[in-house]
Write an enzyme that holds these catalytic residues in place. Structure first.
Site, PDB file in Angstrom:
ATOM      1  CB  CYS A   1      81.893  17.022  37.212  1.00 42.49           C
ATOM      2  SG  CYS A   1      81.313  18.938  37.823  1.00 42.49           S
TER       3      CYS A   1
ATOM      4  CB  SER B   1      73.701  20.348  35.599  1.00 47.31           C
ATOM      5  OG  SER B   1      73.992  19.243  36.447  1.00 47.31           O
ATOM      6  CG  HIS B   2      79.889  17.275  32.935  1.00 45.97           C
ATOM      7  ND1 HIS B   2      79.705  16.191  32.828  1.00 45.97           N
ATOM      8  CD2 HIS B   2      81.009  18.093  32.440  1.00 45.97           C
ATOM      9  CE1 HIS B   2      80.494  16.533  31.162  1.00 45.97           C
ATOM     10  NE2 HIS B   2      81.585  16.508  31.751  1.00 45.97           N
ATOM     11  CB  SER B   3      74.469  15.381  36.829  1.00 48.33           C
ATOM     12  OG  SER B   3      75.477  15.149  37.951  1.00 48.33           O
TER      13      SER B   3
ATOM     14  CG  ASN C   1      78.357  12.917  31.919  1.00 44.66           C
ATOM     15  OD1 ASN C   1      78.668  13.702  31.467  1.00 44.66           O
ATOM     16  ND2 ASN C   1      77.176  13.553  32.726  1.00 44.66           N
TER      17      ASN C   1
END
Length: 471
Positions: free
Chosen positions: A40, A166-168, A343
């Site tokens: 994501c 950003s989820h990255s 993550n």
């Protein structure tokens, strides 16, 4: 998708927008992302609310903005990937992280609205979306900042700080650490601390897939560890496309996923006090409640799974799944380093038929959740990463899939950008609004606020089933 409509409130006027560069520039470099990072890449937003205080009266918006800007410059020197951009690797078309020192974006805004007029801050309100800066995105990730923030002064003298990342770039725990560092480096109503327990580790290292395209998943039925969550997901998609799960709230088409749009979902927050959770535990386990080992998360996840599935009227013979994020920082071999900023989570999964779920006791369901947790090993993580190595698509909401994200160990409201805790920290609309978020209640540390997206026609039924045994 709101409980209230933003046209009832005054406008939010942007008065300043600046790029914020790291105070000390780092050498440009590429950080190779893991498959977990690439799931994501969009910005995820939260809004911090700080109610008016006599301490703020002598502070101008300009001085607060300057403190936040200075603190962010210092923070970006250490958390330097946050000042970069995502870039496509031309050889495989996958996203990586280009540490380019292009900077974050900080915005100043004002509104004549008063925080008290927003009502219960825990309940999602479309007006909240105006309290966060949202850069235009035309599909080119190399132009999108990875961190954006907006500080807004309200007519009552209170403030909000809306932040997107950003989820990255970060997962939940890393986002919490980054924001805590930023608040520590900003000198609003307090001495700048500028110290961190540990320095963040940005290299993805052990989470990168070794020899992509060569290592393959074991065949179905193999004794080797498989990514059960991915297997379950494929089974749910196959089941939905075959039209086996069509209930009253689902439109099925031949060979297509059911038409259950995100735009139809209503976001609702349920307040579960510590006393309510203990009451449920007592009713479920009776005299054994003191001896049966069960976390609040496990109990509430089991209760949620049963209530949501029943409220949505899933056909009894249909397969249903509960999936929830598990932090793998200590699950990998060797464990990920302290301060790992990428993550570091995979989904655990439990599956039953809807009939088995309804008939099963809470204790049985809790045991299934515990079993799913125990299954997360280093081998599971490897299989999960490899399973994500192929093409990815967007999954629409499925009545048969209940997703949970546990934020209770990340008390965002305790991050003191000002002096003292935030009145509330509200997530904004996410790309997957049907996910249930468990959040720590700012007033009751043993309580949990559960935010979930529901179909309007199932809201009353879900509320009834979910709150049963809670009172």
């Amino acid at each position: 998708m709101a409980t209230q409509h933003d046209e009832n409130y005054p406008t939010v006027r942007v008065t300043k927008a600046v790029s914020v560069l790291p105070k000390s520039l780092n050498p440009t470099q590429t950080i190779h992302l893991s498959n977990l990072d690439r799931q994501c890449p969009l910005l995820m937003y939260v809004v911090f609310f700080y109610k008016s205080s006599a301490a703020y009266q002598n502070l101008s918006l300009d001085s607060i903005f300057s403190c936040l800007k200075s603190g962010l410059e210092e923070t970006l020197s250490i958390w330097y990937p946050a000042a970069g951009r995502l870039s496509l690797n031309p050889s495989d078309g996958k996203l990586n992280l280009w540490c380019s020192n292009d900077g974050a974006v900080l915005v100043e805004a004002v509104t004549s609205a008063k925080i008290i007029e927003l009502g219960d801050l825990s309940q999602y309100n479309e007006f909240f979306e105006h309290l966060a800066y949202k850069p235009e995105f035309h599909g080119n990730f190399s132009e999108m900042p990875l961190v954006v923030a907006q500080v807004t002064r309200f007519g009552c003298g209170g403030y909000s700080i809306g932040i997107g990342s950003s989820h990255s770039l970060f997962d939940g725990p890393a986002t919490y650490d980054f924001l805590h560092a930023w608040a520590s480096n900003s000198a609003i109503l307090k001495q700048k601390r500028g110290t961190e327990l540990y320095k963040p580790v940005h290299e993805r290292g052990a989470l990168l897939v070794e020899n992509p395209g060569i290592t393959k998943l074991p065949e179905s039925g193999s004794s080797a560890t498989r990514a059960v969550a991915i297997d379950h997901l494929y089974q749910l998609i196959k089941q939905a496309m075959s039209g086996q799960t069509c209930g009253p709230d689902t439109k099925c088409g031949s060979g297509k996923l059911p038409d259950v749009g995100n735009s139809n979902l209503v976001l609702k927050t349920f307040h579960l006090s510590g006393a309510m959770i203990e009451s449920l535990k007592s009713k479920v386990f009776g005299e054994r409640s003191g001896s049966f080992s069960c976390s609040s998360f496990e109990l509430l996840a089991a209760h949620l799974w049963k209530a949501r599935t029943k409220a949505l009227g899933v056909m009894k013979g249909s397969m249903v799944c509960l999936q929830f994020a598990v932090d793998i920082r200590k699950k990998t071999v060797p464990p990920l380093p302290e301060g790992f900023s990428g993550n570091a989570y995979v989904l655990a999964s439990a599956a039953l038929t809807a009939e088995e779920l309804e008939a099963g006791s809470h204790e049985d369901i809790v045991d299934k959740i515990k079993e799913a947790k125990r299954s997360i090993s280093n081998d599971y993580v490897i299989a999960y990463k490899q399973a994500l190595d192929g093409p990815q698509g967007t999954l629409p909401p499925l009545n048969e899939l209940t997703l949970v994200s546990d934020w209770t160990r990340m008390p965002f409201h305790k991050i003191d950008f000002f002096h003292g805790e935030a009145a509330y920290v509200s997530p904004l609309l996410s790309p997957i609004p049907q996910v249930a978020y468990f959040m720590q209640n700012p007033i009751d540390s043993r309580g949990v606020d559960m935010r979930i997206g529901l179909l309007p026609q199932s809201l009353n039924a879900f509320s009834h089933y979910f709150l049963t045994n809670m009172q």
